[in-house]
Design a protein around this motif. Sequence first.
Motif, PDB file in Angstrom:
ATOM      1  N   LYS A  61       0.833  -1.227  -0.072  1.00 43.67           N
ATOM      2  CA  LYS A  61       0.103  -0.038   0.123  1.00 43.67           C
ATOM      3  C   LYS A  61       0.749   1.350   0.159  1.00 43.67           C
ATOM      4  O   LYS A  61       0.663   2.211  -0.902  1.00 43.67           O
ATOM      5  N   ALA A  62       2.011   1.317   0.628  1.00 44.46           N
ATOM      6  CA  ALA A  62       2.698   2.403   0.944  1.00 44.46           C
ATOM      7  C   ALA A  62       3.521   2.792  -0.436  1.00 44.46           C
ATOM      8  O   ALA A  62       3.711   4.017  -0.815  1.00 44.46           O
ATOM      9  N   LEU A  63       3.940   1.716  -1.414  1.00 43.22           N
ATOM     10  CA  LEU A  63       4.611   1.900  -2.388  1.00 43.22           C
ATOM     11  C   LEU A  63       3.617   2.511  -3.424  1.00 43.22           C
ATOM     12  O   LEU A  63       4.336   2.877  -4.523  1.00 43.22           O
ATOM     13  N   SER A  64       2.107   2.605  -3.142  1.00 47.55           N
ATOM     14  CA  SER A  64       1.385   2.994  -4.286  1.00 47.55           C
ATOM     15  C   SER A  64       1.437   4.564  -4.296  1.00 47.55           C
ATOM     16  O   SER A  64       1.401   5.121  -5.568  1.00 47.55           O
ATOM     17  N   ASP A  65       1.476   5.188  -3.283  1.00 38.26           N
ATOM     18  CA  ASP A  65       2.165   6.690  -3.463  1.00 38.26           C
ATOM     19  C   ASP A  65       3.368   7.209  -2.846  1.00 38.26           C
ATOM     20  O   ASP A  65       3.646   8.465  -3.001  1.00 38.26           O
ATOM     21  N   TRP A 118      11.412   4.232   6.255  1.00 32.59           N
ATOM     22  CA  TRP A 118       9.902   4.092   6.305  1.00 32.59           C
ATOM     23  C   TRP A 118       9.050   4.412   7.469  1.00 32.59           C
ATOM     24  O   TRP A 118       9.310   3.823   8.432  1.00 32.59           O
ATOM     25  N   GLN A 119       8.306   5.578   7.164  1.00 30.55           N
ATOM     26  CA  GLN A 119       8.000   6.165   8.418  1.00 30.55           C
ATOM     27  C   GLN A 119       6.103   5.724   8.157  1.00 30.55           C
ATOM     28  O   GLN A 119       5.355   5.890   7.642  1.00 30.55           O
ATOM     29  N   HIS A 120       6.292   4.597   9.212  1.00 32.94           N
ATOM     30  CA  HIS A 120       4.631   3.741   9.009  1.00 32.94           C
ATOM     31  C   HIS A 120       3.673   4.728   9.828  1.00 32.94           C
ATOM     32  O   HIS A 120       4.190   5.229  10.946  1.00 32.94           O
ATOM     33  N   PRO A 121       2.597   4.770   9.314  1.00 33.88           N
ATOM     34  CA  PRO A 121       1.699   5.640   9.948  1.00 33.88           C
ATOM     35  C   PRO A 121       1.139   4.966  11.540  1.00 33.88           C
ATOM     36  O   PRO A 121       0.870   5.919  12.208  1.00 33.88           O
ATOM     37  N   GLY A 160       8.929  -9.462  -3.741  1.00 27.15           N
ATOM     38  CA  GLY A 160       8.968  -8.976  -5.352  1.00 27.15           C
ATOM     39  C   GLY A 160       8.600  -7.399  -5.501  1.00 27.15           C
ATOM     40  O   GLY A 160       8.042  -6.687  -6.329  1.00 27.15           O
ATOM     41  N   LEU A 161       8.681  -6.598  -4.325  1.00 31.39           N
ATOM     42  CA  LEU A 161       8.439  -5.317  -4.109  1.00 31.39           C
ATOM     43  C   LEU A 161       9.824  -4.211  -4.346  1.00 31.39           C
ATOM     44  O   LEU A 161       9.766  -3.152  -4.409  1.00 31.39           O
TER      45      LEU A 161
END
Length: 742
Positions: free
Chosen positions: A491-495, A523-526, A544-545
Motif C-alpha cells: 500500500k505504501a509503495l502506491s504513493d 519507512w515512516q509507518h503511520p 517482489g516489491l
Amino acid sequence: MALHAFRRSTDFLILKVVVAAFLGLLVLTAGTFGFLVWSTWNIDEVASARQKDMARHVIGRFRYQIAHDQESVTVWDDAISNARELPGVEAEEWTNANLGEWMSTYFRHDAAYVLSPGNEPVYAYSRHHQAPITEYAQIRLTITPMLGALRDGLRRSDVAVEEGLQTFGVADFRILNGRPAVISLKPIVSDSGEIEQVAGQEYVHVAIRYLDGQFLKELQSKYDFDSMHFAPVFRDEGRSVGLPLLASGGGVIGYLVWEPYRPGLDFLVSITPALLLILAIAIGAVSILIVMLSRRIKANRDQEAKIRHLATHDPLTGLLNRAAFEAILDRRLADAGGQANQIAVLYLDLDRFKPINDTLGHQAGDRVICGVGERIKALLPPHSALCRIGGDEFNVLIPYDDFADVERLATAIVEAIQAPFDIDGQTAFVGISVGVAIAPQHGRERTELTRKADVALYSAKASGRGCYSIFGPHMDALVRERAEIERDLRKALSDLSQFKVFYQPKYLAESGEMGSVEALARWQHPTRGMISPVYFVPIAEEAGLIRELGRYVLEQACRDAARWPFETVAVNVSPVQLRDPGFAVDVMGILSRTGLLPNRLELEVTETAWMEECEECSTNFRALRAAGIGIALDDFGTGFSTFGRLHETEVDHIKIDKSFVEGLGADRGDEAIIQAIVELARAKGLKTTAEGVETEAQMEFLKRVGCDELQGFLYSEPLSGEEVDRLLAGRPDRRLPRLSIV
C-alpha cells in the motif's frame, strides 16, 4: 497304423521345422556376421577420423597455449625493466627465474630466448638451465623470418590479436635442430601502460617446445594414441594414421603418426567366439530361450521394485520423499487413535548452502546434501522417518518418551551439521536451522503439524540460524505480523509518501572532509512509526516489491546529489534488482531525468550478489561499468572466495564490513584482516571505505593502515536531504560533526 503314420508325419513336420530353423539360423548367423563386419569397418573409420580430428585440435590448441603461457610473463612492467638492464647480474637472475626457469618448470617449455630491439640475443635458456647467448646462432636462420613478421605486425595499428590473447604474436611449426617444434614469439610489453615503448622496437621473448620425446608421451598417455611418433615422411600402409604438421605458409614439416584405435575390429574379434558358440548350440536354442524369458521376468520384477522405490524415495539421497513421509505421518497419527501422543515433527533447512553451489559446483552441493542426510539419519532413534522435501530441506518424524529427547536430538543435529564436509580435498561448511512441532499440543493433523514446524523453522532462522526453535503461539502472531507488514508495504509503495531517503556521510581519511554520501531508505509507518530497513527490505525482496522501492530510492538520491558538490552518491542495490534484465536501462533513464552524471553515481552490491552466476547480473554489471557508473562491494570480507574474485577487477570500490571494525582491539585478528584488505585494494587500484567507525582508536588505526574513507557514528548519523542542504549552507539545526577531522 493310422496313429503311427500320424506320429511319423508329426515327427517329420517337427524335423522339417527343426531343419528349417537350423538353416534359418545358419543364414541369420552368416548375414549377421557379414553385417557386423561391415558395421565394424565403418565404426573403425569413424573412430580413426575422430582421433585425427582430436589430434588436429590438440596440436592447434597447443600452439595457441604456448603463446598464452608466454603472456603470463611478457605482459609485465618488471619484464621490460629487467630486459633493458641485461646483461646485468640482477637482471639476469630475475630474467632466468621468470622468463627461463619458470617457463621450463611450470609450462615445460624446452628453450627460451630474449631478443633486443636490434634482434640480438641478450638471454638464452635451454636444457633446464641458463645457456650462453651464442646458442642463439644455431636457430637464428629459423627465427629471423618470424621475427620480421612479428615486428611488422607490431608496427601496424590494425593488426588483429588472436581471441583470448592480449598481444600480437607469431607462432608456427618448424624443424629446429632436426626436431619438430612449436616456436612462439611475443613482445615484452607493459601491463600498466606506464612504460613507453616504440611499436616494433620491443624486446621479444622466444619460446620453444619440441613436439617429440616427452610431449608425445604426454599426448599418447592423455588421449590414448597408440605408438605415436614423429616421421618426416608418412607412408600409408593401411594400419597407421598420419597427421601433417603444417607451417603457416602451408608447407608440411612432418607427420605425427600413430596406430588408430579400432573399436569395431576389437569388438568383432571379441564376439566371434560367441557367434560360433551360438551356432554350435543351435539345438539348445529352446532351452536358452526359456532361460532368457525367465531372466526377463526377473528383470521386470526388479524394475517394478525399483519403480516402486523411486515413487517413495528421493533419487539423490535415497531418503523418503514428501509423499511417502506424509503417508507415514498420517498413519502414525491414525494409529494413535486420535491422541497423537509422543510424536514430534522436525522441519530442517540448511544455512549458507547456496555459496557451496556457487563456489564448488552443483555436484559438490549434491554431495553435501547426501552427507547431511547421512549425518541426520545416524542420529535418529528407532522407528523414526527422515525425508528430503527438496532442495536443502528435510523433514523428520520421531517418537519420543520424554520431550527432552527431542531437544537433545535437535541440538545434536545442529552440532553434527556444523562439522566441516570434505569435498575432494576442499572443506565446505554449512549450518542447519530446525523447527519443531509436537502432537497433540500443536495439532492432531498432518498439515497443521508440518505448517507449525515450518513456522518454528522461520523463527529459528530469524533468531540467527544454526539453532532450533519449538513452535509457540507467538510465532503465528509473528507470521501474521509479517503478512501485515507486506500488505502495508504494498500500500505504501502506491504513493511513496511514507518513504524518505536519508544520507550517511563518508569522510576522507586523509583530510577529514566529507567527500560523499550513501543513500539509505527509511519507512515512516503511520501506526508503527519508523521501521528499520533491516526488517522491511528482506520482506520487499521476498514479496517482489524491491524493484519499485529501489527505483524510488535511486531516483531521489540522484535528484538530491545533482545539486550537491559531493564527488559521488552511493546507493545500495538488491540482488533481485540485478537479476532484472532491464535494470541497467532503468538506471540510465534515472540519470537522464535527474541530470546526474554517471561517474557521480556509485552502486553498492553485496558479495553474494557480486558472485552470483547469473547472465542478467553479468550483463548489467558490464553495461553499468561501460557507462562510467562505479561499483562498490559492500560488507566486504563476509562472503566466499572474495580475494580470488578481486583479481578480475570487476569493482571500483570495496567497503570493509563493520564487523571487522568493531573487532579492532579485541584480539580477534581483525587488524590483520583489515590491513590485508586495504593492501590488496591498493594493489588493485581500488578505493576502500570502512563502515561502522565509532571510536577515535578505530579512526586512528584505519587512517594509519591507509583506508581512503571512513563512515560511522563517530562522524555523523544519517541525515535527511534537508539536513544535508543546511549542513552545506553552514546552517545545521542540530548537533552535527565537524567537517574536518585530521
